[in-house]
Design a protein around this motif. Structure first.
Motif, PDB file in Angstrom:
ATOM      1  N   GLY A  82      -0.210  12.112 -13.101  1.00  0.00           N
ATOM      2  CA  GLY A  82      -0.337  11.510 -11.770  1.00  0.00           C
ATOM      3  C   GLY A  82      -1.066  10.188 -11.717  1.00  0.00           C
ATOM      4  N   LYS A 180       1.629   2.872  -3.656  1.00  0.00           N
ATOM      5  CA  LYS A 180       2.533   3.744  -2.914  1.00  0.00           C
ATOM      6  C   LYS A 180       3.730   2.963  -2.375  1.00  0.00           C
ATOM      7  CE  LYS A 180       0.755   3.562   1.815  1.00  0.00           C
ATOM      8  NZ  LYS A 180       1.990   3.051   2.466  1.00  0.00           N
ATOM      9  N   ASN A 181       3.601   1.626  -2.294  1.00  0.00           N
ATOM     10  CA  ASN A 181       4.692   0.781  -1.806  1.00  0.00           C
ATOM     11  C   ASN A 181       5.481   0.144  -2.954  1.00  0.00           C
ATOM     12  OD1 ASN A 181       3.394   1.223   0.673  1.00  0.00           O
ATOM     13  ND2 ASN A 181       2.193  -0.642   0.457  1.00  0.00           N
ATOM     14  N   ASN A 226      -2.972  -3.313   1.001  1.00  0.00           N
ATOM     15  CA  ASN A 226      -4.398  -3.415   0.658  1.00  0.00           C
ATOM     16  C   ASN A 226      -5.076  -2.065   0.447  1.00  0.00           C
ATOM     17  OD1 ASN A 226      -4.058  -6.195   1.060  1.00  0.00           O
ATOM     18  ND2 ASN A 226      -4.565  -6.032   3.223  1.00  0.00           N
ATOM     19  N   ILE A 227      -4.359  -1.114  -0.160  1.00  0.00           N
ATOM     20  CA  ILE A 227      -4.999   0.183  -0.393  1.00  0.00           C
ATOM     21  C   ILE A 227      -5.857   0.153  -1.660  1.00  0.00           C
ATOM     22  CG2 ILE A 227      -3.171   1.438   0.807  1.00  0.00           C
ATOM     23  CD1 ILE A 227      -2.173   2.432  -1.891  1.00  0.00           C
ATOM     24  N   ALA A 232      -7.460  -0.556  -9.014  1.00  0.00           N
ATOM     25  CA  ALA A 232      -8.179   0.584  -9.592  1.00  0.00           C
ATOM     26  C   ALA A 232      -7.523   1.035 -10.896  1.00  0.00           C
ATOM     27  CB  ALA A 232      -8.219   1.737  -8.597  1.00  0.00           C
ATOM     28  N   ASN A 247      -1.971 -14.756  -0.872  1.00  0.00           N
ATOM     29  CA  ASN A 247      -1.615 -14.832   0.549  1.00  0.00           C
ATOM     30  C   ASN A 247      -1.903 -16.213   1.125  1.00  0.00           C
ATOM     31  OD1 ASN A 247      -0.853 -12.147   0.489  1.00  0.00           O
ATOM     32  ND2 ASN A 247      -2.793 -11.393   1.299  1.00  0.00           N
TER      33      ASN A 247
ATOM     34  N   LYS B  15       3.308  -9.234   6.631  1.00  0.00           N
ATOM     35  CA  LYS B  15       1.924  -8.760   6.577  1.00  0.00           C
ATOM     36  C   LYS B  15       1.016  -9.664   7.406  1.00  0.00           C
ATOM     37  CE  LYS B  15       0.228  -6.039   4.901  1.00  0.00           C
ATOM     38  NZ  LYS B  15      -0.055  -4.834   5.717  1.00  0.00           N
ATOM     39  N   LEU B  82       7.843  -2.265   7.948  1.00  0.00           N
ATOM     40  CA  LEU B  82       7.200  -2.345   6.631  1.00  0.00           C
ATOM     41  C   LEU B  82       7.029  -0.959   6.015  1.00  0.00           C
ATOM     42  CD1 LEU B  82       4.493  -5.104   7.218  1.00  0.00           C
ATOM     43  CD2 LEU B  82       6.250  -5.151   5.452  1.00  0.00           C
ATOM     44  N   ASN B  86       8.647  -0.120   2.543  1.00  0.00           N
ATOM     45  CA  ASN B  86       7.744   0.226   1.447  1.00  0.00           C
ATOM     46  C   ASN B  86       8.061   1.593   0.858  1.00  0.00           C
ATOM     47  OD1 ASN B  86       6.407  -2.179   1.605  1.00  0.00           O
ATOM     48  ND2 ASN B  86       4.712  -1.408   2.818  1.00  0.00           N
ATOM     49  N   HIS B  98      -1.468  11.573  -8.427  1.00  0.00           N
ATOM     50  CA  HIS B  98      -2.873  11.717  -8.017  1.00  0.00           C
ATOM     51  C   HIS B  98      -3.409  10.405  -7.476  1.00  0.00           C
ATOM     52  CE1 HIS B  98      -3.486  15.861  -8.963  1.00  0.00           C
ATOM     53  NE2 HIS B  98      -2.884  15.699 -10.118  1.00  0.00           N
ATOM     54  N   ILE B  99      -2.660   9.851  -6.521  1.00  0.00           N
ATOM     55  CA  ILE B  99      -3.053   8.576  -5.917  1.00  0.00           C
ATOM     56  C   ILE B  99      -4.373   8.726  -5.161  1.00  0.00           C
ATOM     57  CG2 ILE B  99      -1.775   8.873  -3.737  1.00  0.00           C
ATOM     58  CD1 ILE B  99      -0.939   5.871  -4.065  1.00  0.00           C
ATOM     59  N   GLN B 101      -6.970   9.702  -6.247  1.00  0.00           N
ATOM     60  CA  GLN B 101      -8.087   9.354  -7.126  1.00  0.00           C
ATOM     61  C   GLN B 101      -8.361   7.859  -7.169  1.00  0.00           C
ATOM     62  OE1 GLN B 101      -7.087  11.209 -10.876  1.00  0.00           O
ATOM     63  NE2 GLN B 101      -7.376  13.275 -10.077  1.00  0.00           N
ATOM     64  N   ASN B 102      -7.465   7.060  -6.571  1.00  0.00           N
ATOM     65  CA  ASN B 102      -7.707   5.613  -6.639  1.00  0.00           C
ATOM     66  C   ASN B 102      -7.623   4.872  -5.307  1.00  0.00           C
ATOM     67  OD1 ASN B 102      -4.901   5.260  -6.241  1.00  0.00           O
ATOM     68  ND2 ASN B 102      -4.530   5.463  -8.435  1.00  0.00           N
ATOM     69  N   SER B 103      -7.434   5.594  -4.193  1.00  0.00           N
ATOM     70  CA  SER B 103      -7.431   4.919  -2.894  1.00  0.00           C
ATOM     71  C   SER B 103      -7.729   5.935  -1.793  1.00  0.00           C
ATOM     72  CB  SER B 103      -6.067   4.261  -2.643  1.00  0.00           C
ATOM     73  OG  SER B 103      -5.051   5.231  -2.681  1.00  0.00           O
ATOM     74  N   SER B 107      -6.223   4.694   4.186  1.00  0.00           N
ATOM     75  CA  SER B 107      -5.583   3.416   3.874  1.00  0.00           C
ATOM     76  C   SER B 107      -4.103   3.621   3.543  1.00  0.00           C
ATOM     77  CB  SER B 107      -6.295   2.733   2.711  1.00  0.00           C
ATOM     78  OG  SER B 107      -6.003   3.380   1.482  1.00  0.00           O
ATOM     79  N   ARG B 108      -3.775   4.830   3.048  1.00  0.00           N
ATOM     80  CA  ARG B 108      -2.382   5.102   2.668  1.00  0.00           C
ATOM     81  C   ARG B 108      -1.561   5.643   3.824  1.00  0.00           C
ATOM     82  NH1 ARG B 108      -3.194   9.330  -0.534  1.00  0.00           N
ATOM     83  NH2 ARG B 108      -5.408   9.073  -1.002  1.00  0.00           N
ATOM     84  N   HIS B 177      -9.535   0.925   8.011  1.00  0.00           N
ATOM     85  CA  HIS B 177      -8.771   0.196   6.999  1.00  0.00           C
ATOM     86  C   HIS B 177      -8.268  -1.134   7.554  1.00  0.00           C
ATOM     87  CE1 HIS B 177      -6.357  -0.717   3.540  1.00  0.00           C
ATOM     88  NE2 HIS B 177      -5.293  -0.871   4.300  1.00  0.00           N
ATOM     89  N   SER B 181      -8.679  -5.079   6.189  1.00  0.00           N
ATOM     90  CA  SER B 181      -7.399  -5.364   5.540  1.00  0.00           C
ATOM     91  C   SER B 181      -6.763  -6.629   6.113  1.00  0.00           C
ATOM     92  CB  SER B 181      -6.480  -4.158   5.731  1.00  0.00           C
ATOM     93  OG  SER B 181      -5.226  -4.400   5.178  1.00  0.00           O
ATOM     94  N   ALA B 182      -6.946  -6.849   7.436  1.00  0.00           N
ATOM     95  CA  ALA B 182      -6.366  -8.034   8.089  1.00  0.00           C
ATOM     96  C   ALA B 182      -6.940  -9.312   7.480  1.00  0.00           C
ATOM     97  CB  ALA B 182      -6.630  -7.989   9.588  1.00  0.00           C
ATOM     98  N   GLN B 184      -8.180  -9.691   4.460  1.00  0.00           N
ATOM     99  CA  GLN B 184      -7.646  -9.800   3.101  1.00  0.00           C
ATOM    100  C   GLN B 184      -6.231 -10.384   3.146  1.00  0.00           C
ATOM    101  OE1 GLN B 184      -8.598  -9.254  -0.054  1.00  0.00           O
ATOM    102  NE2 GLN B 184      -6.704  -8.838  -1.167  1.00  0.00           N
ATOM    103  N   THR B 185      -5.407  -9.889   4.080  1.00  0.00           N
ATOM    104  CA  THR B 185      -4.029 -10.371   4.189  1.00  0.00           C
ATOM    105  C   THR B 185      -3.985 -11.854   4.545  1.00  0.00           C
ATOM    106  OG1 THR B 185      -3.193  -8.208   4.787  1.00  0.00           O
ATOM    107  CG2 THR B 185      -1.868 -10.089   5.456  1.00  0.00           C
TER     108      THR B 185
END
Lengths: 261, 223
Positions: A82, A180-181, A226-227, A232, A247, B15, B82, B86, B98-99, B101-103, B107-108, B177, B181-182, B184-185
């Protein structure tokens, strides 16, 4: 074996491996048992043991990509239990060692999954989409002439270091695999920001980001939300700051370039 | 002019629309919360009704309302588009993933959280905006439409109270989130300012959502 640990006990493992004949057929998980795996083996060496077993039995060996086996080529791309490149962070599959697993473990091994990375066979995927993105602008055109003197173009150490950090991307695709995207923005941003930070990259700065983003979209990668899964899982630690640079490079280029399409 | 449509139909362009409309909607939340704080004033709703009257009849506010509708419209449309694109980009699912474990989960799941907020928005508009704009609301002692009476009425219905409070939790995680996030975008990532933006985002999300959630709870138990 020199430097080997005499206390390292060999392990028996159950592998659940994705088997797929080619990109037009459905794949499925097939179970295999591997015996007497040394904890000092790399993950790929463990797969070599499996393939030797399969060959001895007259079965098709499992196809997987690998080349340098020292963590710099970005070829070995396996989704293990995973996670892209397995449970350890900051490492490629070839630098993942079996000591990270325990005797009796079950390990699920899958290829990267993204529409833009079709499966060639078993665990091997076609990552040529990355090549086409680089071909769209991830380079600096040099009109050949005399060799320039060293330090002719002054670049502050801090900027050189940041550009170098972005340049360490090995193009393995773990960012796409773990997003995920299935977004390729960490990969694209590493190259765009590396060249945007350096004066040599400024000549083609606007066309580069416009063309690379257009190619990225054309290949069918998703958009970034941006997740942070990509950064990571990145084996070389490319940071999310690069996506912010991408961006703003894109926005600035679209607002000021002479490109009307 | 194709460069304009090409810019805003690219992955980064979409985005950017999400980020700009998202931050604009954050500014709306501030105005909406500050105005609604008058609900807590112990005057039987006179101040709130006067404010409500001003907000629904002032020409400048009515023009800005069009901007607000467009802001919501683009944010919802681009968000759903989107999310669909996506999901399609991933293609087949991992057998073992096991996503987590990293986010972080929220946010997802911005599309899920956003959809809950959208459902709430429809109910919310039906509860108040619909009656005030298209119905025949009661009038208070000062001759203003009695929006306060509608609030008291709705917030004595346990179904609405629960829905409103739950929706604020969805909004909270959406904002936790979305706010940072905005930035960052929009390319605003800087080692000096990003930690500040992230902190402001957390404080903003908690204050706004706690403020809104306090209203139905206050009316149900104390009014």
């Amino acid at each position: 074996m020199a430097g080997s640990n005499p206390n390292a006990k060999p392990m028996n493992l159950t592998l659940k491996v994705w088997r797929q004949k080619n990109r037009n057929t459905e794949g499925k998980i097939v179970d295999y048992q591997v015996k007497d795996i040394s904890p000092e083996m790399s993950f790929l060496e463990m797969l070599d043991v499996l393939n030797e077993d399969l060959l001895r039995k007259g079965d098709e060996p499992v196809a997987f990509d690998h080349d340098c086996r020292e963590g710099i080529c970005g070829s070995c791309n396996l989704f293990i239990n995973g996670r892209a490149h397995g449970p350890e962070t900051g490492t490629t599959t070839c630098q993942l060692h079996m000591r990270k697993f325990s005797d009796g473990d079950t390990i699920v091994i899958e290829p990267w999954r993204a529409n833009a990375f079709p499966v060639n066979r078993d665990l091997s995927v076609d990552r040529s989409a990355f090549d086409r993105i680089i071909q769209a602008g991830g380079y600096v055109s040099v009109n050949t002439g005399g060799t320039p003197d060293g330090n002719e173009i002054p670049i502050p150490k801090e900027i050189a270091d940041r550009a170098f950090e972005a340049a360490t991307c090995i193009g393995c695709g773990a960012c796409v695999a773990s997003c995920k995207n299935a977004s390729a923005m960490l990969f694209v941003s590493a190259k765009v920001s590396q060249l945007a930070l350096l004066p040599q990259g400024h000549v083609e700065r606007k066309t580069r980001v416009e063309n690379m983003v257009a190619q990225m979209d054309k290949e069918g990668f998703g958009a970034c939300t941006n997740i942070g899964s990509c950064a990571a899982e990145c084996p070389v630690g490319i940071s999310l700051e690069n996506i912010a640079i991408l961006n703003r490079e894109f926005l600035a280029a679209k607002a000021t370039s002479n490109n009307l399409v | 002019m194709s460069w304009i449509s090409n810019t805003f139909s690219s992955s980064i362009g979409r985005k950017i629309v999400m980020a700009v409309t998202g931050l604009f909607l954050c500014s709306f939340l501030v105005v909406h919360l500050v105005g609604n704080l008058q609900l807590f004033k112990n005057d039987g709703g006179l101040a709130f009704n006067a404010y409500s009257e001003f907000m629904s009849h002032n020409t400048i506010i009515r023009i800005m309302e069009i901007g607000l509708v467009l802001g919501f419209g683009f944010h919802i449309y681009e968000g759903l588009l989107l999310a669909t694109k996506n999901k399609a980009a991933r293609g087949s699912k991992y057998v073992s993933d096991h996503i987590e474990q990293n986010s972080p989960w929220h946010s997802r799941n911005m599309a899920v959280l956003g959809s809950i907020v959208l459902f709430f928005l429809v109910v919310h508009l039906y509860n108040f905006f619909g009656t005030l704009r298209f119905g025949t609301p009661l009038v208070d002692a000062q001759g203003n439409e009695n929006a306060y009476a509608l609030v008291v009425d709705a917030f004595h219905n346990i179904f609405y109270v629960v829905l409103y409070v739950l929706a604020q939790f969805a909004l909270l995680y959406h904002l936790l989130h979305g706010f940072q996030s905005a930035f960052q975008t929009l390319g605003l990532n800087h080692r000096k300012y990003t930690p500040v933006i992230k902190l402001v985002g957390v404080v903003f999300s908690i204050v706004v959502c706690a403020g809104f959630a306090a209203m139905p709870i206050y009316f149900y138990f104390f009014k």
